[in-house]
Design an enzyme around this catalytic site. Sequence first.
Site, PDB file in Angstrom:
ATOM      1  N   HIS A 111     -20.918  18.242  42.202  1.00 63.61           N
ATOM      2  CA  HIS A 111     -20.179  17.396  41.264  1.00 63.61           C
ATOM      3  C   HIS A 111     -21.057  16.201  40.868  1.00 63.61           C
ATOM      4  CE1 HIS A 111     -17.233  14.641  39.592  1.00 63.61           C
ATOM      5  NE2 HIS A 111     -16.509  15.704  39.354  1.00 63.61           N
TER       6      HIS A 111
ATOM      7  N   GLU B 132     -19.395  20.232  33.311  1.00 57.78           N
ATOM      8  CA  GLU B 132     -18.737  18.933  33.175  1.00 57.78           C
ATOM      9  C   GLU B 132     -19.761  17.912  32.690  1.00 57.78           C
ATOM     10  OE1 GLU B 132     -15.108  18.557  35.897  1.00 57.78           O
ATOM     11  OE2 GLU B 132     -16.822  18.358  37.232  1.00 57.78           O
TER      12      GLU B 132
ATOM     13  N   GLY C 170     -14.036  11.028  34.046  1.00 60.94           N
ATOM     14  CA  GLY C 170     -13.477   9.821  34.654  1.00 60.94           C
ATOM     15  C   GLY C 170     -12.967   8.788  33.661  1.00 60.94           C
TER      16      GLY C 170
ATOM     17  N   SER D  11     -12.336  14.733  31.374  1.00 55.52           N
ATOM     18  CA  SER D  11     -11.258  14.179  30.531  1.00 55.52           C
ATOM     19  C   SER D  11     -10.411  15.249  29.862  1.00 55.52           C
ATOM     20  CB  SER D  11     -11.822  13.213  29.470  1.00 55.52           C
ATOM     21  OG  SER D  11     -12.310  12.049  30.087  1.00 55.52           O
TER      22      SER D  11
HETATM   23  P1  13P Z   1     -11.372  13.803  34.865  1.00 58.76           P
HETATM   24  O1  13P Z   1     -10.551  14.941  34.344  1.00 58.76           O
HETATM   25  O2  13P Z   1     -10.546  12.740  35.511  1.00 58.76           O
HETATM   26  O3  13P Z   1     -12.323  13.266  33.803  1.00 58.76           O
HETATM   27  O4  13P Z   1     -12.291  14.386  36.045  1.00 58.76           O
HETATM   28  C1  13P Z   1     -12.903  15.627  35.889  1.00 58.76           C
HETATM   29  C2  13P Z   1     -13.628  15.989  37.120  1.00 58.76           C
HETATM   30  O5  13P Z   1     -14.485  15.286  37.588  1.00 58.76           O
HETATM   31  C3  13P Z   1     -13.269  17.266  37.776  1.00 58.76           C
HETATM   32  O6  13P Z   1     -14.181  17.561  38.765  1.00 58.76           O
END
Ligand code: 13P
Length: 258
Positions: free
Chosen positions: A97, A169, A175, A215
Amino acid sequence: MKKKIWIGTNWKMTKTIAEGLDFTHELKKIAEAISPNIQLFIIPSHTSLFPIKEVISGSTIYLGAQNMHWEDSGAYTGEISPRMLDEIGIDMIELGHSERRQYYNETDEAINKKILAALEYSIKPLICIGENIEQKNNLISKETLSAQLKVCLKGLSKEQAKQVVIAYEPVWAIGEQGIPAEVEYVEEIHDFLRQTLIGLFDDTGMEIPVLYGGSVNHDNFLNYINLENVNGLFVGRAAWEIDSFQKILYQLESHLFD
Ligand code: 13P
């Protein structure tokens, strides 16, 4: 129509055991009500894994952990091994991650060792990749993602490659400060990732699920899931409250299967 859609949530460092259990009891009921073609997964903190495993045993929900070491045992204070996670009976392990890459200097080489260790225990690696904003602005997103995939998946056989799940991602989309990605951009990158996986594993590359995360919310999730090479969604904040996650799941169910 897609055969199977993956959707799950990484709780990051948010829920206590009690909070996680409340959520899981509710999710179990939802899992019974929705199509088995929707593969649900939850990724709690290590402290919650054991009690949550007891609750979801017998359900279709996959349980994942957020990180692990690659060694089975040894002098690595603060770490948790695949052997220990296997004892709990987890199904998946989230690796790489962006928060682990950013704050704990996790490298693609280390992630590769962890993937190979997880596969030894038949724990499914959920491998996160993503470019940061500088890489995107310098127009090297694809080069960055291709390098991440190649190093993370180094040494995997086609049989092993069938066991992995990829989560794309973009770091700049994740975030509180994250900016939701344009659908066209996600489409272009997922098409590229599919071609890269086919380049690495021939036809087997078609079988590897590639999820989108960053997001993801009520307003945008259907746009992403409609894309041909998006096989699921990896959700943070929008899935941390069970009511909010339930809304997404029921909408997804009716969109895909009604
Ligand atoms: P958000 O959906 O809060 O942006 O986070 C995504 C995430 O990091 C999933 O691993």
